[in-house]
Scaffold this active site. Structure first.
Site, mmCIF file in Angstrom:
data_model
loop_
_atom_site.group_PDB
_atom_site.id
_atom_site.type_symbol
_atom_site.label_atom_id
_atom_site.label_comp_id
_atom_site.label_asym_id
_atom_site.label_seq_id
_atom_site.Cartn_x
_atom_site.Cartn_y
_atom_site.Cartn_z
ATOM 1 N N ARG A 59 -18.829 2.091 5.940
ATOM 2 C CA ARG A 59 -17.495 2.034 6.556
ATOM 3 C C ARG A 59 -17.220 0.673 7.197
ATOM 4 O O ARG A 59 -16.072 0.260 7.361
ATOM 5 C CB ARG A 59 -17.390 3.140 7.615
ATOM 6 C CG ARG A 59 -15.987 3.369 8.136
ATOM 7 C CD ARG A 59 -15.961 4.503 9.158
ATOM 8 N NE ARG A 59 -16.705 4.172 10.344
ATOM 9 C CZ ARG A 59 -17.716 4.887 10.855
ATOM 10 N NH1 ARG A 59 -18.092 6.010 10.303
ATOM 11 N NH2 ARG A 59 -18.357 4.485 11.941
ATOM 12 N N TYR A 112 11.107 -0.637 8.613
ATOM 13 C CA TYR A 112 10.700 0.313 7.562
ATOM 14 C C TYR A 112 10.679 1.720 8.158
ATOM 15 O O TYR A 112 10.044 1.952 9.183
ATOM 16 C CB TYR A 112 9.316 -0.126 7.080
ATOM 17 C CG TYR A 112 8.659 0.733 6.031
ATOM 18 C CD1 TYR A 112 9.187 0.823 4.756
ATOM 19 C CD2 TYR A 112 7.484 1.418 6.320
ATOM 20 C CE1 TYR A 112 8.561 1.601 3.792
ATOM 21 C CE2 TYR A 112 6.846 2.187 5.354
ATOM 22 C CZ TYR A 112 7.402 2.277 4.092
ATOM 23 O OH TYR A 112 6.778 3.039 3.138
ATOM 24 N N ASP A 184 6.054 -7.164 10.552
ATOM 25 C CA ASP A 184 5.856 -6.668 9.190
ATOM 26 C C ASP A 184 6.460 -7.724 8.269
ATOM 27 O O ASP A 184 7.675 -7.868 8.171
ATOM 28 C CB ASP A 184 6.531 -5.304 9.020
ATOM 29 C CG ASP A 184 6.279 -4.694 7.639
ATOM 30 O OD1 ASP A 184 6.057 -5.455 6.679
ATOM 31 O OD2 ASP A 184 6.336 -3.450 7.523
ATOM 32 N N LYS A 209 2.309 -3.885 -1.993
ATOM 33 C CA LYS A 209 3.414 -4.548 -2.674
ATOM 34 C C LYS A 209 2.900 -5.811 -3.382
ATOM 35 O O LYS A 209 2.287 -5.706 -4.419
ATOM 36 C CB LYS A 209 4.532 -4.844 -1.671
ATOM 37 C CG LYS A 209 4.888 -3.641 -0.776
ATOM 38 C CD LYS A 209 5.478 -2.484 -1.554
ATOM 39 C CE LYS A 209 5.557 -1.165 -0.783
ATOM 40 N NZ LYS A 209 6.129 -1.194 0.537
#
Ligand code: PLP
Length: 396
Positions: A59, A112, A184, A209
């Site tokens: 992890r 968003y 963002d 994206k």
């Protein structure tokens, strides 16, 4: 030779080709291998107790995720970066790293929508209050600060409606109040705007994206200034966030072509936007790189390029006209994600959730993701679509 071996920093395209990999440590293979693993073993108890072994547990990272992390940090000019399993997970870890019970958050009204949902549904449960602000407020944001305001969240251009924000002005006010600034920056990527160079502390990418670029992986990244890095790193570890090695590999592979893809997205989107602006069915094009856009001056001052996502408003017509246009498109899929090689369209209605600003455009808002197809084919497809729009709106 890798970037780390030289004193003069390379240009971005060179960094994208060479960053995040060390062939000499991988038997000369150009790409880092995909390390699948949870358990990491130690040669002896002393090493185990010393905490000095580079990798200790799946992890906590492996050479594949490290490659991606270091490439992102380098591109962002950051003290460090973390990887999250989605863009929204990157938003949440960034917010949780700088806020605590009793704090107040200033959030752009054009954020968003799922980010807004996280603030309203999750942060409120932990006693963190959010005030939404007009994205064009600039230095006027000072009036919204309270003693308990600990963070300001920005996103430019705005989700779906593409308003620009004066990031340096907002960051200047936030710095005077000791508040953390988050951005963002998915639309521009650090290739066209480097948030940390403009006073932002936490730069967020929905890597899903453009970083990934091929519509096949979910990914989020957060890059931090030296001031914000220790808390981000700690919160990321405490939440147990990590990404799978196959996804890290695919993201690294996507980033090798990020600059050439963005150049094509930029040119094609501008060609389509300019063509749309001349059509009688189109009331307004929402694209900050076009000189007639209200956000153009800020875009030109701060950004070095534009990407493939923009919007336009139709002239008023029944929704059926929009359906006739979009349903019949041959090359544009109907889909919410973006940043991949394929073109996409959505119809959006900001009236449904905005609270600090009022959306007054009477026409329909359509958002386009311009992919890597030849823009002449995309324009022909849209031209047929606008003909269907008109045939529906004005039958006979
Ligand atoms: C898509 C997107 C996100 C969320 O990314 P996911 O990987 O889908 O969770 C966040 N911000 C912006 C601007 C986005 O477009």
């Amino acid at each position: 030779m890798t970037t780390e071996d030289r004193s003069k920093p390379h240009e971005t395209a060179t960094r994208l080709a060479h960053g995040g990999r060390r062939p000499r440590e991988q038997h000369g293979f150009v790409n880092p291998p995909v390390y699948h693993g949870s358990t990491v073993t130690f040669p002896d108890v002393d090493t185990m107790l010393s905490g000095r072994q580079r990798y200790v547990y799946g992890r906590r990272g492996n050479p594949t995720s490290d490659g991606l992390e270091s490439l992102v940090a380098e591109l962002e000019g950051a003290a460090g970066a973390v990887l999250a399993p989605s863009g929204l997970a990157a938003v949440s870890v960034a917010l949780l790293s700088c806020l605590t019970s009793g704090d107040h958050l200033l959030m752009t009204d054009t954020v968003y929508q799922p980010t807004r949902h996280f603030c309203d549904k999750v942060l409120t449960r932990f006693g963190i209050e959010t005030t939404y602000y007009d994205p064009t407020v600039g230095a006027g944001i000072a009036a919204l600060f309270r003693p308990e305001t600990k963070a300001v969240f920005t996103e430019a251009p705005g989700s779906q409606t593409f308003e620009m924000q004066d990031i340096p002005a907002i960051a200047g006010v936030a710095a005077a109040h000791g508040a953390t600034v988050l951005m963002d920056n998915t639309w521009a990527t650090p290739l066209f705007f480097r948030p940390l160079d403009h006073g932002v502390d936490l730069s967020i990418q929905a890597g899903t994206k453009y970083f990934v670029g091929h519509s096949d992986v979910m990914l989020g990244t957060v890059a931090a200034s030296p001031r914000a890095w220790p808390a981000l790193k700690a919160m990321h570890g405490d939440l147990g966030q990590c990404i799978g090695p196959d996804d890290a590999f695919l993201a690294l592979r996507g980033m090798r072509t990020l600059e050439v893809r963005l150049a094509r997205h930029q040119a094609s989107a501008l060609a389509v936007a300019d063509w749309l602006a001349g059509r009688p069915e189109v009331a307004r094009v929402l694209h900050p790189a076009r000189p007639d856009d209200p956000g153009h001056a800020i875009w030109k001052r701060d950004f070095s390029g534009s990407s493939g996502l923009f919007g336009f408003i139709t002239r008023p017509a029944p929704l059926g006209a929009v359906k006739a246009m979009l349903d019949g498109l041959e090359l544009f899929g109907l889909g919410y994600s973006w940043g991949g090689f394929e073109s996409l369209a959505i119809v959006a209605d900001p009236r449904k959730y905005r609270t600090a600003t009022t959306w007054t455009e009477p026409g329909h808002l359509i958002r386009l993701n311009i992919g890597l197809e030849d823009p002449r084919d995309l324009i022909a497809d849209l031209a047929d679509g606008l003909d269907r729009f008109t045939a529906f709106a004005e039958p006979g």
